[in-house]
Design a protein around this motif. Structure first.
Motif, short mmCIF file in Angstrom:
data_model
loop_
_atom_site.label_atom_id
_atom_site.label_comp_id
_atom_site.label_asym_id
_atom_site.label_seq_id
_atom_site.Cartn_x
_atom_site.Cartn_y
_atom_site.Cartn_z
N GLY A 185 0.79 -1.22 0.00
CA GLY A 185 0.00 0.00 0.00
C GLY A 185 0.82 1.26 0.00
O GLY A 185 0.28 2.34 0.26
N LYS A 186 2.09 1.20 -0.28
CA LYS A 186 2.96 2.36 -0.30
C LYS A 186 3.42 2.64 -1.72
O LYS A 186 3.47 1.74 -2.56
N MET A 187 3.78 3.91 -1.95
CA MET A 187 4.31 4.28 -3.26
C MET A 187 5.73 3.74 -3.37
O MET A 187 6.59 4.06 -2.54
N ARG A 188 5.97 2.94 -4.36
CA ARG A 188 7.30 2.36 -4.57
C ARG A 188 7.59 2.31 -6.07
O ARG A 188 6.68 2.30 -6.90
N MET A 189 8.88 2.30 -6.36
CA MET A 189 9.31 2.20 -7.75
C MET A 189 9.09 0.77 -8.23
O MET A 189 9.61 -0.18 -7.64
N HIS A 190 8.32 0.64 -9.29
CA HIS A 190 8.13 -0.68 -9.89
C HIS A 190 9.21 -0.86 -10.95
O HIS A 190 9.18 -0.21 -12.01
N LYS A 191 10.18 -1.70 -10.66
CA LYS A 191 11.39 -1.79 -11.46
C LYS A 191 11.28 -2.75 -12.64
O LYS A 191 12.29 -3.09 -13.26
N GLY A 192 10.08 -3.16 -12.92
CA GLY A 192 9.86 -4.06 -14.06
C GLY A 192 8.45 -3.90 -14.58
O GLY A 192 7.80 -2.88 -14.36
N VAL A 193 7.99 -4.92 -15.28
CA VAL A 193 6.60 -4.94 -15.76
C VAL A 193 5.98 -6.26 -15.32
O VAL A 193 6.66 -7.26 -15.10
N ASP A 194 4.65 -6.23 -15.17
CA ASP A 194 3.92 -7.43 -14.76
C ASP A 194 3.02 -7.92 -15.90
O ASP A 194 2.34 -7.13 -16.56
N TYR A 195 3.04 -9.26 -16.12
CA TYR A 195 2.16 -9.89 -17.10
C TYR A 195 1.23 -10.85 -16.37
O TYR A 195 1.68 -11.81 -15.73
N ALA A 196 -0.06 -10.58 -16.42
CA ALA A 196 -1.04 -11.46 -15.78
C ALA A 196 -1.30 -12.67 -16.67
O ALA A 196 -1.53 -12.54 -17.88
N ALA A 197 -1.26 -13.85 -16.06
CA ALA A 197 -1.50 -15.10 -16.80
C ALA A 197 -1.89 -16.17 -15.80
O ALA A 197 -1.67 -16.03 -14.59
N GLY A 198 -2.47 -17.24 -16.28
CA GLY A 198 -2.89 -18.32 -15.42
C GLY A 198 -1.72 -19.06 -14.80
O GLY A 198 -0.62 -19.13 -15.38
N THR A 199 -1.95 -19.61 -13.62
CA THR A 199 -0.91 -20.39 -12.94
C THR A 199 -0.49 -21.56 -13.83
O THR A 199 -1.32 -22.27 -14.39
N GLY A 200 0.83 -21.72 -13.95
CA GLY A 200 1.36 -22.81 -14.77
C GLY A 200 1.71 -22.41 -16.19
O GLY A 200 2.24 -23.23 -16.94
N THR A 201 1.42 -21.16 -16.58
CA THR A 201 1.80 -20.71 -17.92
C THR A 201 3.32 -20.69 -18.06
O THR A 201 4.01 -20.16 -17.19
N PRO A 202 3.88 -21.27 -19.13
CA PRO A 202 5.35 -21.32 -19.28
C PRO A 202 5.96 -19.93 -19.39
O PRO A 202 5.40 -19.03 -20.00
N ILE A 203 7.16 -19.78 -18.81
CA ILE A 203 7.94 -18.55 -18.89
C ILE A 203 9.22 -18.86 -19.64
O ILE A 203 9.92 -19.83 -19.32
N MET A 204 9.54 -18.05 -20.66
CA MET A 204 10.68 -18.32 -21.52
C MET A 204 11.85 -17.39 -21.23
O MET A 204 11.64 -16.25 -20.81
N ALA A 205 13.05 -17.89 -21.49
CA ALA A 205 14.23 -17.04 -21.40
C ALA A 205 14.17 -15.99 -22.49
O ALA A 205 13.91 -16.30 -23.66
N ALA A 206 14.41 -14.71 -22.13
CA ALA A 206 14.29 -13.62 -23.10
C ALA A 206 15.40 -13.64 -24.13
O ALA A 206 15.26 -13.05 -25.21
N GLY A 207 16.51 -14.31 -23.84
CA GLY A 207 17.62 -14.38 -24.77
C GLY A 207 18.58 -15.48 -24.35
O GLY A 207 18.44 -16.10 -23.29
N ASP A 208 19.56 -15.75 -25.20
CA ASP A 208 20.60 -16.72 -24.84
C ASP A 208 21.32 -16.22 -23.59
O ASP A 208 21.66 -15.03 -23.49
N ALA A 209 21.57 -17.11 -22.65
CA ALA A 209 22.14 -16.65 -21.38
C ALA A 209 22.73 -17.79 -20.57
O ALA A 209 22.57 -18.97 -20.92
N ARG A 210 23.39 -17.40 -19.48
CA ARG A 210 23.84 -18.33 -18.45
C ARG A 210 22.99 -18.10 -17.21
O ARG A 210 22.70 -16.96 -16.84
#
Length: 469
Positions: free
Chosen positions: A321-346
């Motif tokens: 309930g406090k003003m805070r910096m949101h340092k990213g973005v949120d994507y609403a989706a159903g529980t269990g929806t796959p999340i992918m790597a945004a790029g090649d990485a370690r």
């Protein structure tokens, strides 16, 4: 006057003389008709010759079948004569047992393998025995409508042979005998041809692609791999068009499927995008004609079919309930929806972090990192592992400080948070040196074919829907 005994005697003498004269006259005539040998009294030599000729005649009649019979007139009869012919070469049927013919059936739309076996009178036990053979279960349980299966049944309805195509080039023939299955794999020769196909979109990209002869898999490659970074296919309009150079697999004069897309172009919004397939160091990618990869270093949305529920920047925290910096973005989706790597990485971190809940952090090199939070569970990743762009690293959840299932996604450059939706992504490295020379040499014929088709399309005044070359 009655004759006296003397008169009767003289009359008899007269008749006797007439008979002698008649015989003499007949004798002269016979002498004229027969050879001289028959006109004289036969000697011993004549009788020997006659006996010899008679013996030879009997031998000839014995040696030559039917000789004597032919000397007498015979009634005209129709008869079948037995002839001594070489044995016939019989090609046994390719069924499991000699004498069993193959009965070929086609899979109907919506028909299951079990229903097909039941319609053929084959027990479920035999079907499962076939499926348990190594390499059979996957191709037989994923049959499409129109696929052909062959059964060899005896007069009692028992299955002795079964045949199906394991792949476009392999036909499997099974023989069932004594409770055992023997397998024979027949190689079916296939050829690969290169074709150019083009279409103009009237109702949907999928419908146009199918009309042009592209398989669903090829359409997916075009939308989800080649042009996914440059074109939003939800915005494709009527009149947009595409061309593709594709490999086609042919067998016995029949086109049985499509292969790789060697090149594709897509025209939308007045701009044409072109992608050319090239393999380098075992990795396949699509490039512009200048040799720059179409695949971007990062995808902006690491989760499919999601809704942006919270943007980057200052906001009131939904839990605190406090003003805070949101340092990213949120994507609403159903529980269990796959999340992918945004790029090649370690993989830099896998675990829990306070309000983030279950979190994964990826290091993409050159100071770029991404963070994925609130996961319900992790994918098959571990710290230090190298992952490719698109690899599933976890699944949407609501762990940590979250009011509902969603993905919190952060993008950092040298430790500084940036807005993932607006940050300028680093461009991928173009091909250089020998790699660029090899690319140009390899794609030159393909590029020429697709450019020729494009010129034909733009020069045409009619609707070029479904053209192939």
């Amino acid at each position: 006057m009655p004759l006296t005994d003397h008169g009767r005697a003289r009359k008899q003498q007269f008749h006797d003389r007439l008979g002698i004269l008649h015989h003499r006259t007949l004798g002269h005539k016979l002498k004229e008709r027969f050879p001289a040998a028959f006109n004289t009294q036969w000697t011993r030599r004549h009788w020997v010759h006659a006996s010899l000729f008679a013996t030879l005649g009997a031998l000839v009649a014995t040696i030559v079948p039917g000789f004597s019979a032919q000397l007498e007139p015979q009634p005209k009869l129709h008869a079948t004569l037995p002839l001594s012919l070489p044995p016939l070469t019989v090609h046994a049927p390719t069924a499991a047992q000699p004498g069993h013919q193959w009965e070929v059936v086609q899979i109907q739309r919506g028909q299951t393998l079990g229903a097909l076996f039941e319609s053929m009178g084959v027990s479920t036990q035999v079907m499962h025995q076939i499926l348990e053979q190594p390499g059979n279960r996957e191709p037989l349980t994923r049959l499409r409508a129109g696929a052909e299966l062959a059964f060899a049944l005896d007069d009692d309805g028992q299955l002795h042979g079964f045949r199906f195509d394991r792949s476009p080039s392999e036909r499997v023939e099974l023989t069932l005998a004594g409770g055992k299955i023997h397998e024979k794999v027949l190689e079916r020769a296939t050829t690969t041809r290169v074709a150019v196909t083009s279409a103009e979109i009237e109702h949907s990209l999928y419908a146009a692609g199918r009309k042009a002869g592209l398989s669903p898999a090829s359409i997916a490659v075009m939308t989800d791999e080649i042009f996914k970074y440059d074109i939003d296919f939800k915005d494709v309009q009527r009149g947009d068009r595409f061309s593709a150079v594709v490999e086609e697999v042919w067998r016995e004069g029949e086109r049985i499927g499509g292969g790789r897309i060697l090149a594709a172009s897509f025209t939308t919004g007045g701009k044409t995008y072109t992608g050319l397939r090239f393999e380098q160091d075992g990795k396949v990618g699509y490039y512009t004609p200048e040799g720059r990869p179409l695949k971007k270093s990062f995808i902006r949305m690491p989760i499919p079919y999601a809704r942006l529920s919270s943007s980057f920047g200052a906001r009131r925290h939904p839990v605190l309930g406090k003003m805070r910096m949101h340092k990213g973005v949120d994507y609403a989706a159903g529980t269990g929806t796959p999340i992918m790597a945004a790029g090649d990485a370690r993989v830099q971190f896998v675990g829990q972090q306070r309000g983030y809940g279950n979190v994964v952090i990826l290091d993409h090199g050159k100071g770029h990192t991404t963070l994925y939070a609130h996961m319900s569970r992790f994918g098959k990743v571990r710290q230090g592992q190298t992952v490719s762009q698109g690899t599933v690293i976890g699944y949407v959840g609501s762990t940590g400080l979250a009011t509902g299932p969603h993905l919190h996604y952060e993008f950092r450059v040298n430790g500084q948070h940036r807005n993932p939706l607006s940050v300028t992504m680093p461009p991928p490295e173009p091909l250089k040196g020998p790699a660029l020379a090899a690319f140009r040499a390899q794609v030159a014929p393909t590029l020429a074919r697709i450019e020729s088709m494009e010129k034909l399309l733009y020069a045409s005044t009619g609707t070029p829907s479904g053209k192939r070359g």
